[in-house]
Design an enzyme around this catalytic site. Structure first.
Site, short mmCIF file in Angstrom:
data_model
loop_
_atom_site.label_atom_id
_atom_site.label_comp_id
_atom_site.label_asym_id
_atom_site.label_seq_id
_atom_site.Cartn_x
_atom_site.Cartn_y
_atom_site.Cartn_z
N ARG A 1 10.19 -1.70 6.17
CA ARG A 1 9.54 -2.94 5.81
C ARG A 1 8.10 -3.25 6.77
NH1 ARG A 1 14.89 -4.94 5.24
NH2 ARG A 1 15.50 -4.43 3.36
N LYS B 1 -6.36 -0.98 2.35
CA LYS B 1 -5.79 -0.50 0.95
C LYS B 1 -5.01 0.93 1.44
CE LYS B 1 -8.49 -2.20 -2.88
NZ LYS B 1 -9.52 -2.00 -3.88
N GLU C 1 -20.00 6.74 -0.58
CA GLU C 1 -19.39 5.45 -0.50
C GLU C 1 -20.82 4.90 0.45
OE1 GLU C 1 -17.04 4.51 -1.64
OE2 GLU C 1 -15.32 5.92 -2.04
N LYS D 1 -18.24 -4.27 4.32
CA LYS D 1 -16.82 -4.19 3.89
C LYS D 1 -15.92 -5.29 4.52
CE LYS D 1 -13.07 -1.37 2.56
NZ LYS D 1 -12.42 -0.09 2.05
N GLU E 1 -8.08 -8.55 -3.24
CA GLU E 1 -9.00 -8.13 -4.59
C GLU E 1 -8.51 -9.27 -5.57
OE1 GLU E 1 -9.78 -4.06 -4.84
OE2 GLU E 1 -9.96 -4.36 -7.07
N ARG F 1 -13.57 -8.53 -3.90
CA ARG F 1 -13.45 -7.12 -3.45
C ARG F 1 -13.56 -6.05 -4.21
NH1 ARG F 1 -8.86 -4.89 1.06
NH2 ARG F 1 -9.50 -2.72 0.72
N ASN G 1 -15.84 -1.28 -5.63
CA ASN G 1 -15.34 0.06 -6.54
C ASN G 1 -16.59 0.28 -7.50
OD1 ASN G 1 -12.78 0.98 -6.40
ND2 ASN G 1 -12.04 -0.85 -6.64
N HIS H 1 -16.59 3.57 -9.26
CA HIS H 1 -15.33 4.17 -9.05
C HIS H 1 -14.42 4.27 -10.59
CE1 HIS H 1 -16.29 3.70 -4.90
NE2 HIS H 1 -15.09 4.20 -4.52
N HIS I 1 -13.12 7.67 -10.88
CA HIS I 1 -11.64 7.72 -10.85
C HIS I 1 -11.30 8.69 -11.91
CE1 HIS I 1 -10.39 4.27 -7.99
NE2 HIS I 1 -10.96 5.45 -7.35
N HIS J 1 -13.30 13.17 -4.09
CA HIS J 1 -13.59 11.89 -4.46
C HIS J 1 -14.91 11.16 -4.48
CE1 HIS J 1 -12.40 7.51 -4.56
NE2 HIS J 1 -12.98 7.23 -3.48
P1 NAD Z 1 -9.70 13.91 2.81
O1 NAD Z 1 -9.01 13.11 3.34
O2 NAD Z 1 -9.20 14.91 1.85
O3 NAD Z 1 -10.74 14.76 3.69
C1 NAD Z 1 -11.75 15.50 3.34
C2 NAD Z 1 -11.44 17.17 4.00
O4 NAD Z 1 -11.94 17.05 5.04
C3 NAD Z 1 -10.05 17.50 4.19
O5 NAD Z 1 -10.08 19.14 3.73
C4 NAD Z 1 -9.59 17.09 5.37
O6 NAD Z 1 -8.63 17.86 6.02
C5 NAD Z 1 -11.03 17.56 5.99
N1 NAD Z 1 -11.26 17.00 7.32
C6 NAD Z 1 -11.09 15.72 7.56
N2 NAD Z 1 -11.75 15.38 8.81
C7 NAD Z 1 -12.39 16.43 9.23
C8 NAD Z 1 -12.91 16.85 10.33
N3 NAD Z 1 -13.42 16.05 11.26
N4 NAD Z 1 -13.38 18.06 10.59
C9 NAD Z 1 -13.00 19.13 9.80
N5 NAD Z 1 -12.43 18.80 8.62
C10 NAD Z 1 -11.93 17.47 8.28
O7 NAD Z 1 -10.89 13.26 1.78
P2 NAD Z 1 -11.76 11.82 2.19
O8 NAD Z 1 -13.11 11.95 1.30
O9 NAD Z 1 -11.93 11.68 3.72
O10 NAD Z 1 -11.02 10.64 1.55
C11 NAD Z 1 -10.93 10.76 0.21
C12 NAD Z 1 -9.62 9.66 -0.31
O11 NAD Z 1 -9.73 8.39 0.52
C13 NAD Z 1 -9.37 9.57 -1.77
O12 NAD Z 1 -8.06 9.79 -1.79
C14 NAD Z 1 -9.65 8.19 -2.04
O13 NAD Z 1 -8.80 7.48 -2.94
C15 NAD Z 1 -9.41 7.41 -0.59
N6 NAD Z 1 -10.04 6.34 -0.59
C16 NAD Z 1 -9.45 5.24 0.05
C17 NAD Z 1 -10.12 4.02 0.22
C18 NAD Z 1 -9.37 2.88 0.74
O14 NAD Z 1 -9.83 1.57 0.74
N7 NAD Z 1 -8.10 2.81 0.97
C19 NAD Z 1 -11.44 3.99 -0.03
C20 NAD Z 1 -12.34 4.97 -0.30
C21 NAD Z 1 -11.59 6.18 -0.61
N1 GLY Z 2 -12.39 0.99 -1.29
C1 GLY Z 2 -12.50 -0.27 -2.04
C2 GLY Z 2 -11.52 -1.16 -1.39
O1 GLY Z 2 -11.51 -0.95 -0.38
O2 GLY Z 2 -11.62 -2.32 -2.07
#
Ligand code: NAD
Ligand code: GLY
Length: 380
Positions: free
Chosen positions: A130, A152, A194, A236, A246, A250, A254, A257, A261, A274
Site C-alpha cells: 500500500r 502520475k 514535451e 509543471k 487533476e 492540471r 495534456n 495528448h 495518445h 510517445h
Molecule cells: P522510454 O522510457 O521508453 O525511454 C525511451 C528509450 O530510451 C528507451 O528505449 C530507453 O531504454 C532509452 N533510454 C532511456 N534513457 C536512456 C539513456 N540515458 N541512454 C540511452 N538510452 C536511454 O520513453 P520516454 O520518452 O522517456 O517516456 C515515455 C513514457 O512516459 C510514456 O509511457 C508516457 O506515457 C510516459 N509519460 C508519463 C508522464 C507522467 O506524468 N507520468 C508524462 C509524460 C509521459
Molecule cells: N504529463 C501530464 C501530467 O503530468 O499531468
C-alpha cells in the site's frame, strides 16, 4: 506555487509544494556524483533500483554505488525495454522481485530510466504494501521535463494509454543532465515535444526563448538544456501544486495528448514514440484551437516549425475518422462519451473544452497526409 529555487553554478533545486508530500527536484550535470542531491533520503534495510535492459548496463552501477550507503542492501532489476512492455506482466516482475527479496514497507524504490520505467516503478511503489517511498532518476529528456515530476504513475491497456495507475508522489527527483549523453537522437527529439508544449499553455516568453534554441538543445548544449529543464519543471511544479489530482487545471499539461495518445494506441504502442505522437498532437491541437478562433494561423505555423525543428512529425498517420474518435473517447479527459481537448489562446493560456466531432474530424483530415501514409515515418 513552487518555492524559490536555490541554485549553485552547476546544480539547482526546486521544491514542489504539496504539503506533507512536498519534495525536491534537483537539476544539474553530474548529480550522480554530487552528494548534495541525495542528502535526506529515507534510509532502509533494503532498496531496489528498477531500470531496463538498455539503461541498466549504462548507468545502474553509478546509481547503485551512490545509494549503497543509505541501505543495508540494494538490488537491481532490469525490465524489458520499451513502451510495449508497459503492462501488467512487466509490472508484476517488480512485485515478484520485492517479494522474493522479502522487502518490507520501508524499502525504497529507485526508478532509473525514461518515462516507461518511471511510470511503472511509481505504480509499483504506490501498490506494494500500500505504498513505499520511491525516487525518480530520469534518464530521458522527456522524463526530466515531465514524467518524473508530479506523481502520475500508470501502465497501458490495449484499449487505452496509461489507463491503470495511481497518483503517487516520489520523495525526490534527481535530473542528472549527464545521463542524456547516451540518449539516442530520436529519443531526444521525442523529449522536445514535451518541452515545446509548456510555452503555449503557460509561458509565451519561454516559447520565444525556445524557438531559436531547438538546435542547441538537440546538440545537448549544457546551459540551454539546464535552463529548459528547469523552466519546464518550474511550470509543471506550479501546475501540480495547484491541482495535484487533476481536478481541472492540471489537464492543460495534456496539450496535444488527446490526439497523441490516439496515434500511439492506434498505431500500436512503440511504433510512434510517445513524444513523436505528442509532437504531431501539438500541431493538431493548435489547428483545432485555430479552427475555434482562439489562435491565429501564424501561431499554428510557428508551433509547427518548432515541432519540425525538433525532428518530430507534423503529419498525422492515416486512420479512419471513426477509429480516431473511438480511441479519443477512451481519453481520461472524456466525460459522458464527449471528447474534451486542451485548447490554447494567443496569450499563453489553456483550458479544456468539448469539441463537436465534425470539427475534430475536419482537423484530422487537414492534418493527415491525403494520398499516402504519414509524411514522417517513425522507424518501426
Ligand atoms: P522510454 O522510457 O521508453 O525511454 C525511451 C528509450 O530510451 C528507451 O528505449 C530507453 O531504454 C532509452 N533510454 C532511456 N534513457 C536512456 C539513456 N540515458 N541512454 C540511452 N538510452 C536511454 O520513453 P520516454 O520518452 O522517456 O517516456 C515515455 C513514457 O512516459 C510514456 O509511457 C508516457 O506515457 C510516459 N509519460 C508519463 C508522464 C507522467 O506524468 N507520468 C508524462 C509524460 C509521459
Ligand atoms: N504529463 C501530464 C501530467 O503530468 O499531468
Amino acid at each position: 506555487m513552487p518555492r524559490e529555487p536555490t541554485s549553485t553554478d552547476r546544480h539547482s533545486r526546486l521544491t514542489i509544494d504539496l504539503g506533507e508530500r512536498s519534495y525536491d527536484i534537483w537539476i544539474g550535470d553530474g548529480l550522480l556524483d554530487a552528494a548534495v542531491a541525495w542528502q535526506g533520503l529515507p534510509q532502509s534495510a533494503r532498496a531496489l533500483v528498477v531500470t531496463n535492459d538498455v539503461v541498466g548496463p549504462l548507468h545502474a552501477r553509478a546509481l547503485l554505488d551512490r545509494v549503497a550507503p543509505l541501505h543495508g542492501s540494494v538490488d537491481c532489476l532490469e525490465l524489458p525495454d520499451g513502451e510495449v512492455h508497459k503492462n501488467w506482466q512487466t509490472l508484476n516482475l517488480i512485485f515478484d522481485r520485492l517479494l522474493e527479496k522479502a522487502c518490507d514497507r520501508k524499502t525504497v524504490l529507485y526508478a532509473l530510466g525514461g518515462g516507461v520505467v518511471g511510470d511503472m516503478t511509481g505504480f509499483a511503489a504506490a501498490c506494494y504494501m500500500r505504498g513505499v517511498p520511491f525516487v525518480q532518476v530520469p534518464t530521458t529528456l522527456l522524463a526530466q521535463v515531465d514524467s518524473s515530476v508530479g506523481g502520475k504513475t500508470a501502465i497501458n491497456h490495449p484499449l487505452g494509454k496509461n489507463m491503470i495507475g495511481a497518483f503517487f508522489q516520489p520523495v525526490r527527483v534527481v535530473c542528472d543532465l549527464g545521463l542524456l549523453r547516451t540518449l539516442p537522437q530520436r529519443e531526444l527529439s521525442a523529449g522536445l515535444a514535451e518541452v515545446i508544449k509548456y510555452g503555449p499553455i503557460a509561458d509565451l516568453t519561454f516559447m520565444d526563448w525556445l524557438e531559436p534554441r531547438i538546435t542547441e538543445l538537440r546538440g545537448l548544449d549544457a546551459s540551454a538544456l539546464a535552463y529548459a529543464i528547469r523552466r519546464c519543471c518550474e511550470i509543471k511544479a506550479g501546475v501540480v501544486a495547484a491541482d495535484e489530482r487533476e481536478g481541472g487545471l492540471r489537464a492543460i499539461l495534456n496539450f496535444g495528448h488527446t490526439f497523441g495518445h490516439a496515434i500511439e494506441a492506434g498505431m500500436g504502442y512503440g511504433t510512434w514514440l510517445h513524444g513523436e505522437a505528442v509532437g504531431c498532437g501539438l500541431v493538431m491541437a493548435a489547428e483545432l484551437s485555430s479552427r475555434l478562433g482562439r489562435v491565429s494561423a501564424a501561431f499554428v505555423g510557428r508551433l509547427r516549425s518548432m515541432v519540425l525543428a525538433a525532428g518530430l512529425p507534423t503529419v498525422a498517420p492515416r486512420m479512419p475518422a471513426s477509429r480516431w474518435l473511438e480511441l479519443m473517447r477512451h481519453d481520461k479527459k472524456a466525460e459522458a462519451g464527449s471528447i474534451r481537448f486542451v485548447l490554447v489562446d494567443d496569450r499563453g493560456r489553456a483550458d479544456v473544452q468539448p469539441v463537436a466531432d465534425d470539427i475534430v474530424c475536419d482537423v484530422i483530415a487537414q492534418c493527415t497526409e491525403p494520398s499516402r501514409d504519414a509524411g514522417f515515418g517513425p522507424s518501426t
